[in-house]
Design a protein around this motif. Sequence first.
Motif, mmCIF file in Angstrom:
data_model
loop_
_atom_site.group_PDB
_atom_site.id
_atom_site.type_symbol
_atom_site.label_atom_id
_atom_site.label_comp_id
_atom_site.label_asym_id
_atom_site.label_seq_id
_atom_site.Cartn_x
_atom_site.Cartn_y
_atom_site.Cartn_z
ATOM 1 N N PHE A 188 0.862 -1.180 0.000
ATOM 2 C CA PHE A 188 0.000 0.000 0.000
ATOM 3 C C PHE A 188 0.901 1.234 0.000
ATOM 4 C CE2 PHE A 188 -2.472 3.371 1.990
ATOM 5 C CZ PHE A 188 -3.674 3.284 1.302
ATOM 6 N N TRP A 189 0.851 1.971 -1.099
ATOM 7 C CA TRP A 189 1.764 3.111 -1.272
ATOM 8 C C TRP A 189 0.976 4.413 -1.196
ATOM 9 C CZ3 TRP A 189 6.996 2.132 -1.776
ATOM 10 C CH2 TRP A 189 7.336 0.796 -1.988
ATOM 11 N N ASP A 190 1.271 5.188 -0.193
ATOM 12 C CA ASP A 190 0.618 6.480 -0.004
ATOM 13 C C ASP A 190 1.683 7.505 0.369
ATOM 14 O OD1 ASP A 190 -1.020 8.593 0.416
ATOM 15 O OD2 ASP A 190 -1.934 7.852 2.253
ATOM 16 N N ALA A 191 2.010 8.360 -0.588
ATOM 17 C CA ALA A 191 3.127 9.293 -0.411
ATOM 18 C C ALA A 191 2.786 10.493 0.467
ATOM 19 C CB ALA A 191 3.610 9.789 -1.769
ATOM 20 N N THR A 192 1.535 10.619 0.910
ATOM 21 C CA THR A 192 1.183 11.776 1.745
ATOM 22 C C THR A 192 1.977 11.795 3.046
ATOM 23 O OG1 THR A 192 -0.681 10.516 2.664
ATOM 24 C CG2 THR A 192 -1.155 12.007 0.827
ATOM 25 N N PHE A 193 2.386 10.617 3.521
ATOM 26 C CA PHE A 193 3.179 10.543 4.751
ATOM 27 C C PHE A 193 4.494 11.303 4.611
ATOM 28 C CE2 PHE A 193 6.382 8.202 7.324
ATOM 29 C CZ PHE A 193 5.897 8.548 8.568
ATOM 30 N N LEU A 194 5.009 11.389 3.402
ATOM 31 C CA LEU A 194 6.304 12.022 3.178
ATOM 32 C C LEU A 194 6.260 13.537 3.371
ATOM 33 C CD1 LEU A 194 7.530 10.002 0.060
ATOM 34 C CD2 LEU A 194 7.949 9.563 2.485
ATOM 35 N N TRP A 195 5.059 14.122 3.384
ATOM 36 C CA TRP A 195 4.956 15.555 3.666
ATOM 37 C C TRP A 195 5.466 15.883 5.068
ATOM 38 C CZ3 TRP A 195 4.384 19.183 0.195
ATOM 39 C CH2 TRP A 195 3.699 18.905 -0.993
ATOM 40 N N SER A 196 5.460 14.892 5.947
ATOM 41 C CA SER A 196 5.936 15.129 7.313
ATOM 42 C C SER A 196 7.419 15.506 7.333
ATOM 43 C CB SER A 196 5.697 13.890 8.179
ATOM 44 O OG SER A 196 6.380 12.758 7.660
ATOM 45 N N ILE A 197 8.169 15.120 6.297
ATOM 46 C CA ILE A 197 9.584 15.496 6.219
ATOM 47 C C ILE A 197 9.726 17.013 6.235
ATOM 48 C CG2 ILE A 197 11.668 15.427 4.784
ATOM 49 C CD1 ILE A 197 10.658 12.757 3.663
ATOM 50 N N LEU A 198 8.887 17.680 5.458
ATOM 51 C CA LEU A 198 8.961 19.141 5.365
ATOM 52 C C LEU A 198 8.540 19.806 6.667
ATOM 53 C CD1 LEU A 198 7.532 19.739 1.761
ATOM 54 C CD2 LEU A 198 9.913 19.522 2.496
ATOM 55 N N ILE A 199 7.504 19.288 7.315
ATOM 56 C CA ILE A 199 7.028 19.893 8.561
ATOM 57 C C ILE A 199 8.077 19.741 9.665
ATOM 58 C CG2 ILE A 199 5.268 19.795 10.360
ATOM 59 C CD1 ILE A 199 4.297 20.991 7.764
ATOM 60 N N ILE A 200 8.673 18.564 9.762
ATOM 61 C CA ILE A 200 9.687 18.323 10.802
ATOM 62 C C ILE A 200 10.931 19.177 10.538
ATOM 63 C CG2 ILE A 200 11.195 16.576 11.826
ATOM 64 C CD1 ILE A 200 8.941 14.524 11.132
ATOM 65 N N THR A 201 11.337 19.274 9.273
ATOM 66 C CA THR A 201 12.484 20.121 8.936
ATOM 67 C C THR A 201 12.177 21.582 9.233
ATOM 68 O OG1 THR A 201 13.106 18.581 7.159
ATOM 69 C CG2 THR A 201 14.092 20.774 7.114
ATOM 70 N N PHE A 202 10.952 22.013 8.930
ATOM 71 C CA PHE A 202 10.552 23.390 9.222
ATOM 72 C C PHE A 202 10.577 23.656 10.727
ATOM 73 C CE2 PHE A 202 7.043 26.302 10.364
ATOM 74 C CZ PHE A 202 7.527 27.467 9.778
ATOM 75 N N THR A 203 10.146 22.679 11.512
ATOM 76 C CA THR A 203 10.188 22.822 12.973
ATOM 77 C C THR A 203 11.618 23.058 13.443
ATOM 78 O OG1 THR A 203 8.279 21.346 13.203
ATOM 79 C CG2 THR A 203 9.607 21.729 15.171
ATOM 80 N N PHE A 204 12.553 22.278 12.900
ATOM 81 C CA PHE A 204 13.953 22.500 13.256
ATOM 82 C C PHE A 204 14.420 23.879 12.816
ATOM 83 C CE2 PHE A 204 18.307 22.693 11.686
ATOM 84 C CZ PHE A 204 18.998 22.520 12.877
ATOM 85 N N ALA A 205 14.058 24.296 11.594
ATOM 86 C CA ALA A 205 14.502 25.590 11.073
ATOM 87 C C ALA A 205 14.065 26.731 11.980
ATOM 88 C CB ALA A 205 13.969 25.796 9.654
ATOM 89 N N VAL A 206 12.851 26.633 12.515
ATOM 90 C CA VAL A 206 12.352 27.678 13.420
ATOM 91 C C VAL A 206 13.199 27.718 14.688
ATOM 92 C CG1 VAL A 206 10.383 28.415 14.817
ATOM 93 C CG2 VAL A 206 10.003 27.545 12.505
ATOM 94 N N LEU A 207 13.470 26.557 15.267
ATOM 95 C CA LEU A 207 14.310 26.503 16.467
ATOM 96 C C LEU A 207 15.748 26.915 16.153
ATOM 97 C CD1 LEU A 207 12.995 23.135 17.952
ATOM 98 C CD2 LEU A 207 12.521 25.433 18.813
ATOM 99 N N TYR A 208 16.212 26.567 14.979
ATOM 100 C CA TYR A 208 17.575 26.910 14.577
ATOM 101 C C TYR A 208 17.747 28.417 14.428
ATOM 102 C CZ TYR A 208 21.994 26.474 11.992
ATOM 103 O OH TYR A 208 23.309 26.564 11.573
#
Length: 274
Positions: A147-167
């Motif tokens: 079962f392939w659902d690429a929507t989960f991969l959007w979390s990469i951007l949100i998690i990276t953005f969270t780090f960028a804000v703290l950074y």
Amino acid sequence: MKNIYLIIRFTIKEAMARKVFLFFAGISVLAIVLTALILSVVDTQSIIQGIGSHSGNNFLVRNVVSALEIMIIAPLTGLALLLAIFASASFVPNMLEKGNIDLLLSKPVSRDQLLWGKFIGGTVVVFLNIAFLIVGIWIIISLKFAFWDATFLWSILIITFTFAVLYSLIVFCGILTKGSMLGMMLAYFVFLILSPVLAMANSGADSFIKNEIVKTFVKGIYYFIPKTSELMGKMVTDLATGKGISDFQPLISSFLFLIFMMIFGLILFRKKDF
């Protein structure tokens, strides 16, 4: 742009030389291998048949796959951000050390380019680490459940953005103090304590805070402080399950905080005498 690109490359090489990032890469590999080994002994066909194949749709299968992905990724990405904060806290202070900054400023590169290169370079390193972990887990689970659902991969951007804000907070504090401790401790405080507490307080402010002045104060701090709790919690879960983003307020206010920190960091950096 060429100067910024060169600073980004230098920052990435500097980050890759740090054992903390290598340690996180090792954790990612271990997590992917363990996930593959555990799922190899699980009879997914029986699970799929039991939860949704008879109904002729993949809705329940998707829920199970998404829940499994989030259950594995959530603690790992939380640990990843803690390690990333620790590893990146010294990027700017190291740049500002006597000798290093003199050499950099002797080159045809502006202070703005130096700082943006450091910021983007650190963020790119974390993006690559997070992407490797999440894509690896996603491939293993998707292969197992077919079962392939690429929507989960959007979390990469949100998690990276969270780090960028703290950074951005770490970068500002690094320029302010020429040290790593203040920025690192403030980032941990916001990520682990302040943001979760303010999110809970704001959601129940009308019910348990009676004083209007206190209520306004709490809401004011809530809207100023980065919404790391909402970003890493509900938003990642909603994106992973295909629900999309229902409330952009955490993204917008966190982005404004990032811009605020970087602007003041740049102003302070321009005025520093080296």
